[in-house]
Design an enzyme around this catalytic site. Structure first.
Site, short mmCIF file in Angstrom:
data_model
loop_
_atom_site.label_atom_id
_atom_site.label_comp_id
_atom_site.label_asym_id
_atom_site.label_seq_id
_atom_site.Cartn_x
_atom_site.Cartn_y
_atom_site.Cartn_z
CG HIS A 1 -28.68 -88.60 63.19
ND1 HIS A 1 -27.90 -88.16 62.14
CD2 HIS A 1 -29.39 -89.66 62.70
CE1 HIS A 1 -28.11 -88.90 61.07
NE2 HIS A 1 -29.03 -89.82 61.39
CB CYS B 1 -32.13 -91.32 60.94
SG CYS B 1 -31.44 -92.77 61.76
#
Length: 366
Positions: free
Chosen positions: A307, A325
């Site tokens: 992201h 992440c």
């Protein structure tokens, strides 16, 4: 000569002439010519067929009704030297194309529809025949979908399956090109099938589950490799490097390292709220967070995404600062979001540990 003998001689001359290929008129002229006492003289107008007419040769070259008749063979030069049996054949032109091989197979038909070469491990290109051992199942990917090369086949049953071997034998998977693969069960109501290696780009896949059929295709082989040793993400399309992005992955502090393994895109969101309390870390704790992120692409069911992270741009390409992440800059995250879709693989290497969580997305670790 008596009259009857002269007539007999004339008829016999006609028969001989007809057998030699002359017509009846020519034979009569020969008979009259012989009775006139003239010898076979090429200069005689009688021998040439009469005044104003063609020679005997020209008349023999015409058949009945003026059509072409038999042609005399060409003349042979009796003074020409005989061929040399030891003479070498003429030299071949090195630029001339080779002669066609009469035993070579014919070239492939460019309009022919591709057909699977035959069954490979885990595949069966034949249609299912017989009573179905289970109710019609559902499939993921759905019929007609275009997916990434790491996408497994997911088959969901309406009720638990007691005889798994029988169920597998009733599910016929085939692909063009054929690739070997295997079944594996995630639950009593779900079986999956994947190739041993990624699907080839642009593969056509067919499923026949006891008569319930579906098909899908793969697109380009789009693969992202996140290398924790360099803090770089390299993206290849059909084996050719297309992009290289600086990145930041899971930090050591708190044990948030992003595990090694093969992930694949499950879903994506233009914006999503990430809340640490969803996996047991209070928002108000030192490791807690709750924020809205953009261009979020889910790669497992344990909370890991690729992201946009504008807050960590200074760390990307240098160090790991995330909770697991993969952080990218806003521009790079937007490109990743726009280009990666369901089933496109993300491979993490040179990190710590191995992705082995039983979260329903660990297909490539099974």
């Amino acid at each position: 000569m008596p009259h009857w003998a002269e007539e007999r001689h004339r008829r016999e001359s006609n028969y001989v002439a007809l057998e030699a290929g002359l017509d009846e008129g020519e034979s009569i002229r020969r008979s009259e010519h012989s009775r006139s006492g003239c010898g076979a003289d090429a200069g005689c107008w009688r021998c040439r067929g009469g005044p104003g007419r063609g020679s005997r040769r020209s008349r023999r070259s015409r058949g009945p009704g003026g059509t072409a008749g038999p042609v005399d063979p060409p003349a042979v030069d009796l003074l020409a030297p005989p061929p040399d049996p030891l003479a070498l054949p003429p030299a071949l032109d090195p630029l001339a194309p080779p002669p066609p091989d009469p035993l070579a197979p014919p070239p492939p038909d460019p309009l022919a529809v591709p057909v699977a070469a035959g069954p490979v491990a885990g595949q069966d290109p034949t249609s299912f025949v017989g009573p179905p051992p289970f109710r019609p199942p559902t499939f993921n990917p759905v019929d007609g979908a275009m997916v990434g090369v790491a996408k497994p086949i997911v088959i969901n049953f309406a009720v638990p399956i007691a005889d798994r071997a029988m169920a597998e034998s009733a599910i016929h998977i085939s692909s063009i090109p054929p690739v070997p693969g295997k079944f594996y069960w995630m639950s009593p109501t779900q079986v999956r099938w994947r190739p041993f290696e990624f699907w080839p780009a642009n593969t056509a896949v067919n499923i026949d589950a006891a008569g319930t059929k579906s098909s899908f295709r793969t697109g380009d082989s789009l693969v992202a490799t996140a290398d924790d040793a360099t803090h770089q993400m390299t993206i290849t399309r059909n084996g050719v490097v297309q992009k290289t992005f600086p990145m930041s992955m899971g930090m050591v502090s708190g044990g948030h390292q992003t595990p090694n393994g093969t992930y694949y895109v499950l879903e994506k969101f233009a914006t999503v709220v990430m809340d640490s309390s969803t996996y047991g870390v209070p928002v108000n704790s030192a490791q807690g967070y709750k924020l809205t992120v953009s261009d979020a692409v889910r790669i497992d069911n344990s909370g890991n995404f690729v992201h946009s992270a504008p807050w960590s741009v200074a760390d990307q390409g240098k160090r790991n600062v995330t909770h697991g992440c993969i952080n990218l800059s806003p521009a790079n995250a937007k490109w990743f979001y726009d280009n990666f879709g369901s089933g496109d693989p993300v491979v993490v290497k040179n990190s710590v540990g191995t992705y082995n969580k039983n979260d329903g997305a660990q297909d490539w670790q099974i």
